[in-house]
Design an enzyme around this catalytic site. Structure first.
Site, short mmCIF file in Angstrom:
data_model
loop_
_atom_site.label_atom_id
_atom_site.label_comp_id
_atom_site.label_asym_id
_atom_site.label_seq_id
_atom_site.Cartn_x
_atom_site.Cartn_y
_atom_site.Cartn_z
N LEU A 211 32.13 27.33 43.18
CA LEU A 211 33.05 28.48 43.32
C LEU A 211 34.50 28.05 43.20
CD1 LEU A 211 32.99 31.37 45.79
CD2 LEU A 211 34.85 29.72 46.05
N ASP B 146 41.52 30.39 45.10
CA ASP B 146 42.97 30.43 44.87
C ASP B 146 43.46 29.37 43.86
OD1 ASP B 146 42.40 31.70 47.25
OD2 ASP B 146 43.90 30.65 48.42
N GLN C 34 41.11 26.10 44.35
CA GLN C 34 40.23 25.91 45.50
C GLN C 34 38.81 25.84 44.96
OE1 GLN C 34 40.96 26.33 49.42
NE2 GLN C 34 42.20 24.93 48.23
N SER D 220 44.77 25.89 50.56
CA SER D 220 45.72 26.16 49.48
C SER D 220 47.11 25.59 49.68
CB SER D 220 45.81 27.67 49.27
OG SER D 220 44.65 28.12 48.65
N GLU E 114 48.49 35.74 53.50
CA GLU E 114 48.05 34.52 52.84
C GLU E 114 48.93 34.26 51.62
OE1 GLU E 114 43.55 33.75 53.97
OE2 GLU E 114 43.69 35.19 52.34
C1 FRU Z 1 43.12 32.68 50.39
C2 FRU Z 1 42.72 31.60 51.38
C3 FRU Z 1 43.90 30.80 51.82
C4 FRU Z 1 43.25 29.49 52.22
C5 FRU Z 1 42.19 29.36 51.18
C6 FRU Z 1 40.95 28.64 51.64
O1 FRU Z 1 42.07 33.10 49.59
O2 FRU Z 1 42.04 32.17 52.47
O3 FRU Z 1 44.65 31.37 52.84
O4 FRU Z 1 44.15 28.42 52.19
O5 FRU Z 1 41.85 30.66 50.77
O6 FRU Z 1 40.06 28.50 50.57
#
Ligand code: FRU
Length: 485
Positions: free
Chosen positions: A43, A46, A62, A106, A224
């Site tokens: 998967l 971000d 991510q 992130s 976020e």
């Molecule tokens: C946003 C988030 C960020 C975090 C990341 C973890 O989608 O929740 O805040 O750093 O994804 O994967």
């Protein structure tokens, strides 16, 4: 839908051999993107660490290697000479130390001098699953690999909740200082941004305070992925507020919005000129981040996750999911952002083809819309029914996008119909279609709409209401799908 145990989701990747079979299966999927960055396996969510450094664009995403599940997050690194042709560069950050034992979350990047610096959230959890977020750094080496700094730059503020993450680093030329914007939540669960400052990138960071945004003291439960940029003298604050519903956005509790205004670094106040706007009106657009070091005061370059937290997509059945958006250029005009696809995408165009055959998997449509009501259906069946439908109601100055007609339906719980307000009418549409996504740009970038769509082989038709001038270009593939560990 597969059930994952915590052990499975948070398993640490020990060797490339553990995901080679998954990669072979993933690569064979009919829904692999042709010109969008996507996860090598598992998967992607971000975009992270997006910057131009010594002539190369660097981007990470991510990444959960094991499947279509949000578990232990890595950064996976890709590079490009032109924002369109992307090569897999290997794992960027591994969650392999105390501070990030449950994920490298992130963050952003900035190029300074000869070096490219990355800032990310180390998601630490102890045995009873209590979370402590650390702001950590890494530097790009001559081998194109990221090397983590051994110690974090700073830990969390105790007076805020455990939600403190997604460092966005910016240089302020007036102050001659760096600032880090952190997405956060107050103790009483309101979304906010925390600001840190330093004269150096890797040391000297101190907490400056909470960003004040008059009028937005109660706007969602967590902000976020904050991103701030100055475009043509205006400050633009982009963030992803969650745990709240917003008018006109169905049942979704995850959004990506922007404010235009003025950022005062003395008082740590962002004063908006007006109301918030949706960055994109689509179903699947989140955690957008702009590139650092673009070097043009009149534009920013933005990329987003095509997807939303807590949502599920049909390729989950194939053990993978996710895509980055097309990079887009942002400009400011009349108090709004104008968003256009990066021009480099036009180099992927083949010779135009007649818009009456099956839609190619990767293509661009340009439609000049005649005055009045208008209809466009993408991915219709052979008999002309079904598909992803767009209906423009000129009296209401509103476009409605409906994905209920697609055979593969998903995320019904957030709603499958959304409106795009178009106060100036609808004049033209550019649609970018790839194997599992559609990105629509209206009126030369006045509004955009991004959605996943997973048409079957039987859903490749196109219907456009009369009087429109339609150009359809097939687009060449521009991302490689090589296994790079
Ligand atoms: C946003 C988030 C960020 C975090 C990341 C973890 O989608 O929740 O805040 O750093 O994804 O994967």
């Amino acid at each position: 839908m597969r059930e994952w145990t915590r052990e499975e989701r948070y398993r640490v990747l020990q060797s490339p051999d553990e995901i080679r079979d998954l990669y072979d299966r993933t690569r064979a999927s009919a829904y692999r993107q042709r010109y969008h960055v996507q996860p090598m396996t598992g998967l992607s969510s971000d975009p992270n660490g997006f910057a131009l450094h010594r002539g190369t664009w660097h981007l990470c995403y991510q990444w959960c290697p094991w499947g279509a599940v949000h578990g232990l997050k890595y950064w996976y690194h890709v590079t490009s000479p032109d924002l369109m042709h992307w090569e897999n560069a290997g794992i960027g950050l591994k969650p392999d130390c105390f501070y990030d034992n449950r994920g490298a979350h992130s963050g952003s990047a900035i190029s300074h001098g000869d070096d490219l610096y990355f800032f990310y959230t180390g998601n630490h959890r102890d045995e009873d699953w209590t979370r402590t977020p650390y702001t950590c750094a890494a530097v790009l080496g001559a081998d194109n690999k990221l090397t983590k700094r051994p110690e974090p730059l700073f830990g969390p503020r105790p007076e805020y909740s455990e939600h403190q993450r997604d460092p966005k680093v910016v240089w302020n030329p007036e102050k001659q200082r760096y600032y880090i914007f952190i997405g956060a939540q107050t103790a009483d669960k309101r979304g906010c941004v925390l600001i840190y400052t330093s004269e150096e990138l890797l040391s000297g960071w101190s907490f400056a305070g909470e960003l004040k945004v008059p009028g937005y003291e109660k706007f969602g439960g967590m902000w976020e992925c904050p991103y701030i940029v100055n475009i043509s003298g205006k400050d633009v604050l982009i963030f992803s507020p969650q745990y709240t519903k917003l008018p006109g956005r169905g049942e979704s509790t995850n959004h990506n919005v922007y404010l235009i205004g003025h950022m005062d670094y003395d008082t740590l106040t962002f004063t908006p000129d007006g109301d918030y706007h949706h960055l994109d009106y689509g179903f699947d657009f989140y955690a957008a981040q702009g590139a650092a070091n673009v070097g043009d005061p009149d534009k920013a370059i933005l990329i987003a996750w095509i997807g939303l937290p807590d949502n599920h997509y049909p390729t989950e059945e194939e053990d993978w999911e996710g895509s980055m958006s097309l990079p887009r250029e942002l400009r400011v005009a009349d108090g709004r952002l104008v968003q256009t696809p990066i021009p480099a995408v036009e180099a992927l165009r083949g010779e135009p083809i007649a818009p009456d055959g099956p839609l190619p998997k990767a293509c661009e449509l340009r439609i000049d819309v005649p005055a009045g009501d208008f209809a466009l259906d993408l991915f219709t069946r052979a008999d002309g029914t079904g598909g992803l439908t767009l209906r423009y109601d000129d009296a209401a100055r509103k476009l409605t996008v409906d994905r209920r007609g697609l055979e593969k339906r998903f995320n019904r719980q957030v709603g499958e119909v959304l409106d795009v307000p178009l106060g100036n009418g609808l004049h033209n549409i550019r649609a970018f279609i790839d194997s599992n996504s559609v990105e629509l740009f209206f009126n030369d970038g006045e509004a955009t709409f991004t959605t996943h769509a997973y048409p079957t082989e039987a859903e490749r038709g196109l219907r456009v209401s009369g009087g429109a001038a339609v150009t359809l270009w097939p687009l060449a593939a521009s991302v490689t799908d090589r296994f790079v560990y």
